[in-house]
Scaffold this motif. Structure first.
Motif, short mmCIF file in Angstrom:
data_model
loop_
_atom_site.label_atom_id
_atom_site.label_comp_id
_atom_site.label_asym_id
_atom_site.label_seq_id
_atom_site.Cartn_x
_atom_site.Cartn_y
_atom_site.Cartn_z
N ARG A 1 0.85 -1.32 0.05
CA ARG A 1 -0.12 0.15 -0.14
C ARG A 1 0.65 1.21 -0.03
O ARG A 1 0.32 2.33 -0.21
CB ARG A 1 -1.04 -0.17 1.20
N GLU A 2 2.31 1.18 0.50
CA GLU A 2 3.01 2.35 0.26
C GLU A 2 3.77 2.49 -0.95
O GLU A 2 4.69 3.19 -0.95
CB GLU A 2 3.88 2.32 1.50
N SER B 1 2.32 3.86 -7.61
CA SER B 1 0.93 3.39 -8.34
C SER B 1 1.12 2.89 -9.80
O SER B 1 0.24 3.38 -10.48
CB SER B 1 -0.03 4.67 -8.14
N THR C 1 9.02 1.82 -18.74
CA THR C 1 7.87 1.78 -18.27
C THR C 1 7.37 3.30 -18.73
O THR C 1 7.90 4.22 -18.94
CB THR C 1 7.76 2.05 -16.68
N GLY D 1 4.28 4.34 -17.18
CA GLY D 1 3.22 4.55 -16.10
C GLY D 1 2.19 3.76 -16.32
O GLY D 1 1.04 4.02 -16.32
N TRP E 1 -2.04 -0.36 -12.27
CA TRP E 1 -2.81 0.48 -11.24
C TRP E 1 -3.96 1.24 -11.69
O TRP E 1 -4.27 2.30 -11.25
CB TRP E 1 -1.89 1.04 -10.34
N PRO F 1 -7.78 2.27 -12.46
CA PRO F 1 -9.02 2.09 -11.40
C PRO F 1 -9.96 1.25 -11.58
O PRO F 1 -10.12 0.54 -12.66
CB PRO F 1 -10.01 3.62 -11.69
N ILE G 1 -14.08 0.94 -10.66
CA ILE G 1 -15.13 1.54 -10.34
C ILE G 1 -16.58 0.70 -10.26
O ILE G 1 -16.65 -0.26 -11.01
CB ILE G 1 -15.36 2.82 -10.83
N ARG H 1 -11.26 -0.43 -15.20
CA ARG H 1 -11.06 0.36 -16.08
C ARG H 1 -9.68 0.36 -16.97
O ARG H 1 -8.87 1.31 -16.89
CB ARG H 1 -11.08 1.77 -15.89
#
Lengths: 413, 413
Positions: free
Chosen positions: B49-50, B53, B72, B74, B77, B79, B81, B99
């Motif tokens: 969790r740290e 993303s 990479t 980006g 990770w 979303p 929903i 998504r």
């Protein structure tokens, strides 16, 4: 929002928070004020790094009453990546691109409308309209669909076809306007009382600026609160740039930022350069752009940004500048970005082109740390033909006349 | 990768890890094996969790030697929903959409190529080719650009024009093939020794499956490791589905999952339904699809998925099923998703349509928790005309003949 207030960015007039207010009587835009001590305490109790990976991680700095009921599609907390090749070529210490095209609806506009539509929903409003060069239209369309509001969007005739298509698909009533974005805005202003629209245009309500602010909050957190030297932003209506600046000011006041605020640079395209022209003229006040616009139909084509004076003031206060680049430079920059594997919207390419220019002029120096914003997805701007059935209007009178036969003018419902 | 191994998903043959190996001699695909105790210890020492993303938060479960140097943009990770309106309409306890269109290049394919290109770079390889229905082509193009590899992509004639354009913009040498994706794959296989290509097609190398696995790791972490009941996935080559299943098996073995694995559902479009047909025939072995394909040019049109047997086995082991929906259902589902403000690629809409179908048949029951994957951005599929200058070939012989005049067949370099 409890305990908040509004303060006019023009005349400093201060009133208690009211979600229904947009502009001050002086014409300045209202900023939402927060009890920053309380925000800081809340962030200490529940550390940011353990929060959800959306812009709602900053809910204490957003004016929504019930953030757990916000109208969300998974917006924000977009990646920021380095471009090592260009760090080397330009002798920069760091070069980051904030990939805001990786938002719902493929643009940074998602941020503003997530907050704006949430606020409208809290107020029980069900009809919202926006004048747009494109991305605001499709973002409003998506968030209004999600929040079950009726959306009306007005875009210039030459608005990119794919974005218009997107707006219609999300169910927004979509109209093309004979004119530019301010002509579209006038239709909404003229019609809002008869039609029951809330105008969610730039600087007309509080939510969009606050939502865009999260670009600045994320920038800071993603850089461990160490400020870069320069920040380049494509400037149309300017509320993205203003939002980022407001965010960094709030963090500064909370004592969380290391270093000075970066120098803010507004970037525009030759052919519509109100901010650039007035900035370099040294004038104190913003005056409407008097020349014919000849630039491309992108988000930076805004001849008369509603908060122009505030943009100038931010550029000057932070020691930044404003720069215009031409089509040839933009195409070249787009190519450079694509060959780094990065989708380059015209707006993102404008920013990259201006970086090249400012390194050449020395306004950005060797060894500096620079952040670029890519605000939208490149593919949204491919030339795409629209069906001729989309209604074209020139003014509100025409809208009112045509709407008599609603079936003909709502291509998708 | 140190201390890893490869185990054949077909015959269980086990060998030490070797990044250069794709398929077992038995034809089965190799799975990368990890020391899961060590991974668990590493996650305990540095909590997920740290972490950053991106999908690289799971670097211990990816076979890259130097994750800090991974190629990479980006990715990951993304979303997840909920769609409360449809939870209510369908009497579901939870309905989530992952998504994955909010990845670089607008599709889940980014995940696989981030790992695959990183592995190729570590091996010093500089030419890579892929057969693709579209999104793999543009994802490879972007990651190869970022990693400075030369990319060659081969797509069917009717591949969506916008995706082809995207591949070219990222600098991939792009060819249209008279035929389907397996014909494109054959060109690469026939030409790879002469041209020096590494074939990065489905099941041809280890990285893509491992990268796609992160969809499963994220699903688990985003649901606090509480498993849903059902997971619906659009199935073409099937490596997305296989990757998710492998991820959940790894987490299960690490003792991190609460509950059983969800029932996996493969979704295809009427007109090309090899998985659906063979699953319901009860046959044990996968046989190539013998009928003419008449479905749309999307990612699920793969008549002969290389790891078909494994897909069947996963559906059966998890108590899942396979379902085909038609064009009318897909269009309807697309509309439903858009009116929730969610971009719906054909593949995402296929999945939503199949949910509606399976609620009707009772295969998905009231009160269940369901996850859908939206694998790509809707806008990539708009009909868009390509310049006629893009070379069209039928086989490797034609490629070899045409390449004699390189200028004519490399539209963008």
């Amino acid at each position: 929002m409890k305990d908040g207030w509004l303060v006019c960015s023009g005349c400093s007039y201060k009133i208690p928070y009211d979600a229904g207010i947009g502009q001050c009587t002086c014409g300045g835009i209202f900023f939402v004020g927060y009890d920053l001590e309380r925000v800081k305490a809340s962030w200490a109790a529940s550390p940011l790094r353990e929060r959800a990976s959306t812009m709602w991680r900053y809910h204490e700095l957003l004016p929504v009453e019930h953030p757990e009921e916000a109208v969300t599609l998974g917006e924000g907390w977009t990646p920021m990546i380095r471009i090592p090749d260009w760090e080397e070529k330009l002798s920069l210490n760091r070069l980051w691109v904030k990939r805001d095209e990786q938002n719902p609806t493929g643009s940074f506009k998602a941020r503003g409308f997530s907050v704006a539509v949430s606020l409208l929903k809290e107020r029980g409003i069900n009809k919202v309209a926006v004048p747009s060069n494109g991305n605001a239209a499709s973002a409003l369309a998506a968030y209004a669909a999600r929040g079950k509001l009726e959306a009306f969007v007005f875009v210039p005739m030459d608005c990119p076809g794919i974005i218009v298509e997107e707006s219609m698909r999300y169910g927004a009533k979509t109209y093309r306007v004979n004119g530019l974005i301010h002509d579209a805005g006038k239709i909404i202003e003229d019609g809002k009382s008869s039609e029951g629209w809330i105008n969610a245009g730039t600087a007309k309500e509080l939510g969009r600026l606050e939502g865009k602010k999260t670009m600045g909050l994320e920038l800071a957190e993603q850089l461990s609160f160490e400020m870069p030297d320069v920040l380049l932003y494509p400037t149309g209506g300017g509320s993205g740039l203003i939002g980022i600046w407001k965010a960094l000011c709030e963090l500064k006041e909370m004592g969380l930022l290391h270093g000075d605020l970066p120098r803010f640079v507004s970037v525009q395209e030759v052919g519509c350069t109100p901010v650039v022209d007035i900035f370099h003229s040294g004038a104190k006040d913003f005056v409407p752009y008097s020349e014919d616009t000849t630039s491309s139909p992108t988000g930076v084509r805004v001849p008369n940004p509603p908060a122009g004076g505030l943009i100038l003031s931010i550029l000057r206060k932070t020691g930044g500048t404003a720069v215009a680049v031409d089509q040839r430079e933009i195409r070249q920059a787009q190519n450079y970005m694509e060959h780094q594997g990065i989708s380059a919207s015209p707006e993102g390419a404008i920013v990259f082109a201006s970086l090249l220019r400012l390194r050449e002029t020395g306004d950005i120096r060797a060894g500096e740390r620079v952040v670029l914003y890519n605000t939208a997805h490149a593919l949204k701007y491919l030339e795409w033909p629209l069906p001729s059935s989309i209604p074209v209007i020139s003014n509100y009178r025409e809208y009112a006349a045509k709407i008599a036969n609603a079936q003909q003018i709502t291509p998708q419902e």
